[in-house]
Design a protein around this motif. Structure first.
Motif, PDB file in Angstrom:
ATOM      1  N   PHE A  19       0.828  -1.210   0.000  1.00  0.00           N
ATOM      2  CA  PHE A  19       0.000   0.000   0.000  1.00  0.00           C
ATOM      3  C   PHE A  19       0.856   1.252   0.000  1.00  0.00           C
ATOM      4  CE2 PHE A  19      -4.041  -1.940   2.108  1.00  0.00           C
ATOM      5  CZ  PHE A  19      -4.212  -2.733   0.988  1.00  0.00           C
ATOM      6  N   LEU A  20       1.927   1.250   0.799  1.00  0.00           N
ATOM      7  CA  LEU A  20       2.822   2.402   0.837  1.00  0.00           C
ATOM      8  C   LEU A  20       3.476   2.622  -0.526  1.00  0.00           C
ATOM      9  CD1 LEU A  20       4.327   4.655   2.319  1.00  0.00           C
ATOM     10  CD2 LEU A  20       6.004   2.944   3.074  1.00  0.00           C
ATOM     11  N   GLY A  21       3.905   1.528  -1.167  1.00  0.00           N
ATOM     12  CA  GLY A  21       4.503   1.636  -2.501  1.00  0.00           C
ATOM     13  C   GLY A  21       3.539   2.201  -3.511  1.00  0.00           C
ATOM     14  N   VAL A  22       2.280   1.718  -3.486  1.00  0.00           N
ATOM     15  CA  VAL A  22       1.267   2.219  -4.425  1.00  0.00           C
ATOM     16  C   VAL A  22       0.973   3.690  -4.159  1.00  0.00           C
ATOM     17  CG1 VAL A  22      -1.130   1.987  -5.180  1.00  0.00           C
ATOM     18  CG2 VAL A  22       0.242  -0.058  -4.770  1.00  0.00           C
ATOM     19  N   TRP A  23       0.913   4.065  -2.889  1.00  0.00           N
ATOM     20  CA  TRP A  23       0.650   5.470  -2.550  1.00  0.00           C
ATOM     21  C   TRP A  23       1.770   6.371  -3.067  1.00  0.00           C
ATOM     22  CZ3 TRP A  23       3.202   9.010   0.691  1.00  0.00           C
ATOM     23  CH2 TRP A  23       2.516  10.211   0.908  1.00  0.00           C
ATOM     24  N   LEU A  24       3.010   5.932  -2.912  1.00  0.00           N
ATOM     25  CA  LEU A  24       4.145   6.743  -3.361  1.00  0.00           C
ATOM     26  C   LEU A  24       4.155   6.904  -4.884  1.00  0.00           C
ATOM     27  CD1 LEU A  24       6.977   5.402  -1.007  1.00  0.00           C
ATOM     28  CD2 LEU A  24       6.058   7.730  -1.048  1.00  0.00           C
ATOM     29  N   VAL A  25       3.907   5.821  -5.619  1.00  0.00           N
ATOM     30  CA  VAL A  25       3.949   5.943  -7.086  1.00  0.00           C
ATOM     31  C   VAL A  25       2.750   6.709  -7.627  1.00  0.00           C
ATOM     32  CG1 VAL A  25       5.247   3.803  -7.356  1.00  0.00           C
ATOM     33  CG2 VAL A  25       2.772   3.743  -7.541  1.00  0.00           C
ATOM     34  N   SER A  26       1.685   6.806  -6.827  1.00  0.00           N
ATOM     35  CA  SER A  26       0.504   7.536  -7.298  1.00  0.00           C
ATOM     36  C   SER A  26       0.635   9.046  -7.096  1.00  0.00           C
ATOM     37  CB  SER A  26      -0.751   7.038  -6.579  1.00  0.00           C
ATOM     38  OG  SER A  26      -0.688   7.328  -5.193  1.00  0.00           O
ATOM     39  N   GLN A  27       1.705   9.486  -6.418  1.00  0.00           N
ATOM     40  CA  GLN A  27       1.918  10.916  -6.237  1.00  0.00           C
ATOM     41  C   GLN A  27       2.357  11.556  -7.539  1.00  0.00           C
ATOM     42  OE1 GLN A  27       1.044  12.166  -3.051  1.00  0.00           O
ATOM     43  NE2 GLN A  27       0.381  10.031  -3.148  1.00  0.00           N
ATOM     44  N   LYS A  28       1.650  12.592  -7.956  1.00  0.00           N
ATOM     45  CA  LYS A  28       1.962  13.261  -9.218  1.00  0.00           C
ATOM     46  C   LYS A  28       3.247  14.073  -9.087  1.00  0.00           C
ATOM     47  CE  LYS A  28      -2.496  13.853 -11.511  1.00  0.00           C
ATOM     48  NZ  LYS A  28      -3.436  14.853 -12.065  1.00  0.00           N
TER      49      LYS A  28
END
Length: 311
Positions: free
Chosen positions: A286-295
């Motif tokens: 979840f942390l990885g997905v949140w980080l890559v979703s940051q524009k």
């Protein structure tokens, strides 16, 4: 406001459908239908439905040009054929919770594929997200307790199939976008499902034909119907409609919600158990997905360049 509620409702329904599938499929596989048999029935149903709808609403819309036709073939191979064969093969071998968590790495793959295929920049937060998500996925694939190993002796192979499934689906999301913007959605969907059927059906037609349908109890028929109509057709329609209006932030919320619902459904139905180890692995993913979703922060342009862009 009313349209926003409809978007939320559509995304929630899609999320519930996807989350429920992880547990309901375990009732059907492998006792009543083998994985490739399920894939064959799903794709055949989708081919018939989308071809019929395309004939009614976009009869004269056709994919033209060598580049677009090759792209549509690639979308069918990756997004339908390989995607579904890998998913159901993996789900048949691994636990529902593990499969649902590994599916969430798809946004990470989208970022990597966009960098490779579209030359998009990978920022430091996104690079960290890729690394953290990879650690979480690797620990989930390789770290299994004795209880899980006893129930799913081929769980590691199943997890690898699910990870490959998320990978090909992430690439599909990148390469199908230009087609969706250029042609009617039903034109694209009817083509990619037809191509996907050419890939998947040769693997599964025997399993579909030789299944003992007379032995199916009513609840198995209901679950097979759920996978053909709701999972393959209805969820696709709702998702494509919602994507026109949903913001990236809203999509991110539902990406996180899907495995949470899958865990609740799997545990409540007795299909799987949530452990502290899986919770930690989920947190990393979840942390990885949140980080890559940051524009990435927008680069400031000179005033003249901004004016030219506006013109």
């Amino acid at each position: 406001m009313r349209n926003q509620l409809r978007v939320h409702a559509a995304l929630l329904v899609v999320t519930i459908i996807y989350a429920a599938n992880y547990s309901l499929s375990k009732d059907v596989m492998p006792h009543y239908l083998h994985p490739f048999g399920i894939v064959t029935l799903r794709i055949l149903g989708a081919i018939i439905f989308f071809a019929g709808i395309k004939f009614l609403v976009a009869r004269h819309d056709k994919i033209i040009g060598r580049a677009d036709n090759l792209r549509s073939v690639a979308c069918g191979v990756l997004g339908i054929g390989l995607n579904q064969l890998l998913f159901f093969s993996g789900l048949n071998l691994t636990a529902p919770i593990s499969a649902s968590l590994l599916q969430t790495v798809a946004p990470i793959v989208v970022v990597i594929a966009s960098a490779v295929l579209l030359s998009e920049r990978i920022t430091l937060p996104r690079a960290l997200g890729i690394g953290v998500g990879a650690v979480g996925a690797a620990s989930l694939i390789l770290g299994r307790n004795a209880q899980t190993a006893a129930v799913y002796p081929q769980g590691t192979l199943g997890n690898i199939f699910i990870l490959l499934n998320a990978t090909v689906f992430g690439i599909y999301l990148v390469i199908v976008t230009p087609l969706m913007r250029k042609y009617h959605p039903f034109t694209v969907l009817s083509r990619v499902f037809l191509v996907g059927g050419c890939i998947a059906i040769p693997f599964g037609w025997r399993e579909a034909v030789h299944a003992d349908y007379a032995s199916f109890p009513p609840y198995i028929w209901a679950e097979v119907g759920f996978m053909i109509f709701f999972l393959t057709i209805f969820a696709y329609l709702l998702n494509n409609w919602a994507l026109k209006y949903a913001s990236p932030a809203l999509l991110g919320v539902y990406i996180y919600l899907q495995p949470v619902l899958a865990v609740l459904i799997a545990v409540s139905l007795g299909k799987d158990h949530l452990t502290w180890g899986k919770a930690g692995q989920a947190a990393l993913i979840f942390l990885g997905v949140w980080l890559v979703s940051q524009k990435p922060k927008a680069v400031k342009e000179p005033a003249a360049a901004v004016e030219t862009a506006r013109e």
